[in-house]
Design a protein around this motif. Structure first.
Motif, PDB file in Angstrom:
ATOM      1  N   UNK A   1      61.182 -33.011   0.694  1.00 10.30           N
ATOM      2  CA  UNK A   1      59.948 -31.929   0.636  1.00 10.30           C
ATOM      3  C   UNK A   1      59.090 -32.060   1.959  1.00 10.30           C
TER       4      UNK A   1
ATOM      5  N   UNK B   1      55.527 -32.847   2.030  1.00 10.26           N
ATOM      6  CA  UNK B   1      55.332 -34.422   1.397  1.00 10.26           C
ATOM      7  C   UNK B   1      55.555 -35.401   2.257  1.00 10.26           C
TER       8      UNK B   1
ATOM      9  N   UNK C   1      37.375 -33.561   2.230  1.00 15.19           N
ATOM     10  CA  UNK C   1      37.277 -31.951   2.294  1.00 15.19           C
ATOM     11  C   UNK C   1      38.168 -31.240   3.208  1.00 15.19           C
TER      12      UNK C   1
ATOM     13  N   UNK D   1      40.780 -32.365   4.580  1.00 12.09           N
ATOM     14  CA  UNK D   1      42.278 -32.606   4.062  1.00 12.09           C
ATOM     15  C   UNK D   1      42.601 -31.710   3.261  1.00 12.09           C
ATOM     16  N   UNK D   2      41.528 -31.160   2.170  1.00  8.82           N
ATOM     17  CA  UNK D   2      41.999 -30.123   1.236  1.00  8.82           C
ATOM     18  C   UNK D   2      41.999 -28.777   1.723  1.00  8.82           C
ATOM     19  N   UNK D   3      41.566 -28.587   2.716  1.00  2.06           N
ATOM     20  CA  UNK D   3      41.471 -27.200   3.543  1.00  2.06           C
ATOM     21  C   UNK D   3      42.860 -27.224   4.403  1.00  2.06           C
TER      22      UNK D   3
ATOM     23  N   UNK E   1      45.406 -28.730   3.290  1.00  2.17           N
ATOM     24  CA  UNK E   1      46.458 -28.661   2.300  1.00  2.17           C
ATOM     25  C   UNK E   1      46.319 -27.138   1.708  1.00  2.17           C
ATOM     26  N   UNK E   2      45.419 -26.730   1.416  1.00  3.90           N
ATOM     27  CA  UNK E   2      45.241 -25.332   1.089  1.00  3.90           C
ATOM     28  C   UNK E   2      45.800 -24.207   1.765  1.00  3.90           C
ATOM     29  N   UNK E   3      45.631 -24.495   3.181  1.00  3.63           N
ATOM     30  CA  UNK E   3      46.310 -23.387   4.342  1.00  3.63           C
ATOM     31  C   UNK E   3      47.967 -23.527   4.335  1.00  3.63           C
TER      32      UNK E   3
ATOM     33  N   UNK F   1      49.761 -25.174   1.791  1.00  2.00           N
ATOM     34  CA  UNK F   1      50.478 -24.212   0.653  1.00  2.00           C
ATOM     35  C   UNK F   1      50.292 -22.669   0.665  1.00  2.00           C
ATOM     36  N   UNK F   2      49.273 -22.237   1.361  1.00  2.00           N
ATOM     37  CA  UNK F   2      49.286 -20.706   1.538  1.00  2.00           C
ATOM     38  C   UNK F   2      50.498 -20.098   2.234  1.00  2.00           C
TER      39      UNK F   2
ATOM     40  N   UNK G   1      53.577 -20.330   0.344  1.00  2.00           N
ATOM     41  CA  UNK G   1      53.658 -19.301  -0.877  1.00  2.00           C
ATOM     42  C   UNK G   1      53.743 -17.887  -0.144  1.00  2.00           C
TER      43      UNK G   1
ATOM     44  N   UNK H   1      45.605 -12.756   7.714  1.00  2.00           N
ATOM     45  CA  UNK H   1      44.772 -13.863   6.993  1.00  2.00           C
ATOM     46  C   UNK H   1      44.648 -15.039   7.705  1.00  2.00           C
TER      47      UNK H   1
END
Lengths: 225, 225
Positions: free
Chosen positions: A70, A73, A94, A96-98, A100-102, A104-105, A108, A138
Motif C-alpha cells: 500500500x 503506508x 498535528x 502529520x495529521x494534516x 495524512x488528511x490531504x 487521504x483526500x 478518495x 479544493x
C-alpha cells in the motif's frame, strides 16, 4: 545489508499505476538505491503473490526480505526507516495529521473522479471532468501561496498528488478541463515538482499513459462516441 | 490546557457510526478526559461544519481548538500527542507498517462486505454475508494464537476492528453467518476486548444498532422479503 547479489531494497511496480511512482520518488529523495521489477499485471509473478498475498497488488517494497504494501503506508515506512535522509513528513503530530488528511483526500477523491471519466462516455464523462476539477480546486485552495503542500519543502502530500499528474493530462483531454487554466497555482506547483529528478525520471510518458487509458476504456466499455 | 469552561479535548460523534467509538476508546485507553458532543447527522451542527469543512463527517477530534478528522488519522494523532500513556502503535517502522496495513484492510473490506448486506436483499444479501465472513477469516488467520492483533497488548488494530463488532452482530442476522461458529479465535478476541471498560462503555447497544440498521434498510431499498 543484503548479501552479494541480493538487493537490500526492491520495488515491485507497474509503469501505468499512479501509486507505483510514489515509492520510487520517495526512495530517490532519500538517496536509497533500489532494484525495480516491473510486474506483468495480467500474469502476476510468484514474487508479487508471495510478498502481497492479501491484495496481490503493486506497489510492494521489499526491504531485507520483509514486504510492505500500500503506497501511502510504504511512504511512512520509508520516512521512518531512513531517518537520516530528507524528512518526507513533519515531526509535529498535528502537522502529520494534516498531511495524512490531504493524502487521504487525494486518494478518495481524485481516484473516484478519474474513474468516472475513464469508465463512462459523452455527458457522463464530462460530468466526471467537472467533478475532478472541483476536487483539484479544493487542493489548489489548500496549497494557496505555499511552494509545496506542507510548506517550504517537497514531501509526503506532494509525492502522493504528483504521481497522478501524467494521468491527469489524459483525463484533461477526455473530461474537457485544463489544470493550467482552472487551477493555475496547482499548475505552477506541478511545474516545480517536475523540475525534480526524482519526479521527472519516475513518472511515465504522458502520451503512453493517454494511449493506454484510451485502450483500457475501449476494452472496458462500449465506446460509441 | 483549555481555559476555564473550555474543554481541552472534544469529540464530535454519532452513536451509530462504527468510526466514532475508535476515538473514544483511544482517549479512554490513554486516560484523557474529553467532552463528547453527539451530532444530529441529518442536521449537521455549525461546529461540525466548522471543524470538518471538507468532508462534513464525524468523528472529529478538537484538541485545543485544532481539528483532526478521519478516525484512523485521529488514532495516530492521539498516540503521537500523548506519548506518556499506553502506546497504541509499536515504535518499530516495520511493525507500524503492518498495523497500518491491517487497519486499512479492515476499512476496505469489512465496510464493503457490510454495505453489500445492508444495501441488498435475499440471495444477494446472503452472498454479502459469505463475503464478509471470508474477510473475517483472513483477520482470524492474522490474529492466530496472539491475544491481540499486534501481540500482547491491546492497540491500534484492535481498536479499529472492535468498533465494528456490534454492527457485525446485526449483519450476522441479516447475512446468516456466525462469528462465534465461523471464526472462534476472533470471537475469543472480541470477548477479551469487551472486558475492557474503554470498549464496553463506548460501543452502542447492539439491539439498538440492529433496529437502526433494519430501519435504514427499509428507507434505502425496496424491501419485499
Amino acid at each position: 545489508m543484503g548479501s552479494i547479489g541480493e538487493p537490500e531494497v526492491t520495488v515491485l511496480g507497474w509503469w501505468l499505476s499512479m501509486f507505483d511512482p510514489r515509492v520510487r520518488i520517495a526512495l530517490i529523495e532519500k538517496g536509497i538505491e533500489y532494484e525495480y521489477i516491473e510486474e506483468d499485471l495480467p500474469n502476476k509473478s510468484p514474487l508479487l503473490l508471495k510478498h502481497n498475498p492479501i491484495h496481490k497488488l503493486i506497489p510492494v517494497l521489499i526491504h531485507n526480505g520483509k514486504s510492505i504494501c500500500e503506497s501511502k503506508i510504504i511512504l511512512h515506512y520509508i520516512d521512518e526507516s531512513w531517518m537520516d535522509g530528507t524528512p518526507l513528513l513533519p515531526s509535529d503530530p498535528y502537522l502529520r495529521s494534516q498531511a495524512a488528511f490531504w493524502a487521504d483526500y487525494i486518494d478518495k477523491k481524485i481516484y473516484d473522479g478519474a474513474k468516472r471519466i475513464w469508465s463512462s462516455k459523452g455527458e457522463e464523462m464530462q460530468k466526471g471532468g467537472q467533478e475532478l476539477i472541483g476536487y483539484l480546486k479544493v487542493l489548489e485552495r489548500e496549497l494557496g501561496e505555499k511552494p509545496y503542500f506542507m510548506g517550504e519543502s517537497f514531501g509526503y502530500v506532494d509525492i502522493v498528488l504528483i504521481s497522478y499528474y501524467h494521468h491527469l493530462l489524459a483525463y484533461e483531454i477526455l473530461g474537457k478541463f485544463s489544470v493550467k487554466q482552472d487551477c493555475p497555482k496547482l499548475f505552477g506547483w506541478t511545474t516545480k515538482c517536475m523540475e525534480r529528478e526524482s519526479v521527472s525520471k519516475t513518472l511515465a510518458d504522458p502520451k503512453r499513459i493517454y494511449e493506454a487509458t484510451i485502450e483500457f476504456r475501449i476494452k472496458s466499455i462500449d465506446i460509441e462516441d
